[in-house]
Design an enzyme around this catalytic site. Sequence first.
Site, PDB file in Angstrom:
ATOM      1  N   GLU A   1     -33.932  15.743   7.798  1.00 36.31           N
ATOM      2  CA  GLU A   1     -32.553  15.663   7.400  1.00 36.31           C
ATOM      3  C   GLU A   1     -31.786  14.598   8.136  1.00 36.31           C
ATOM      4  O   GLU A   1     -31.960  14.278   9.341  1.00 36.31           O
ATOM      5  CB  GLU A   1     -31.709  16.993   7.229  1.00 36.31           C
TER       6      GLU A   1
ATOM      7  N   ASP B   1     -24.531  24.573   4.655  1.00 35.51           N
ATOM      8  CA  ASP B   1     -23.945  23.297   4.238  1.00 35.51           C
ATOM      9  C   ASP B   1     -22.253  23.559   3.910  1.00 35.51           C
ATOM     10  O   ASP B   1     -21.384  22.889   4.697  1.00 35.51           O
ATOM     11  CB  ASP B   1     -24.330  22.749   3.000  1.00 35.51           C
TER      12      ASP B   1
END
Length: 162
Positions: free
Chosen positions: A31, A100
């Site tokens: 990521e 998130d």
Amino acid sequence: MRLFRSDEILGIAEETLTFAREAAENTHPDEYMGLLRGEDARSLGLEKSGTVITDVLVVPGTESSPVSATMKTNMVPNDRQAVGSVHSHPNGVLQPSDADIATFGSGSVHIILGAPYGESDWQAFDRDGTPTELSVLDVALSDPEEQFFDFTQADIDKELRR
């Protein structure tokens, strides 16, 4: 000079979005994560009040893997230009996870970039994780190196007299 700027995010500079997509692609299969910074739209030649996302700030010490990216909170600057965050999902899913959303507290716009990181492989979200529209704007951004080295001997002398 205006004391306060509008909190409205008008969009993201095309060059900034391209940079973020390329950085995510270069970080793949891990990521990618960064902070979004903005400038007053009028300083970019727009006739509107608001903020345009112009920069991605990569925080030193950010750790990433194929399933997560984590910033060291003590390394995040207290930045008046900060407007949100950007990170990638190497699996291509353009939906925020609960983790998130937990990081979406600071700032008003958060972008998820999905593999294969093409022009349409991204989505903007508000701090609650609700998808939101974010225009891509064709604005001319200044070269950071030109700004960094844009000073004269007179500027140096003035700073030394302070």
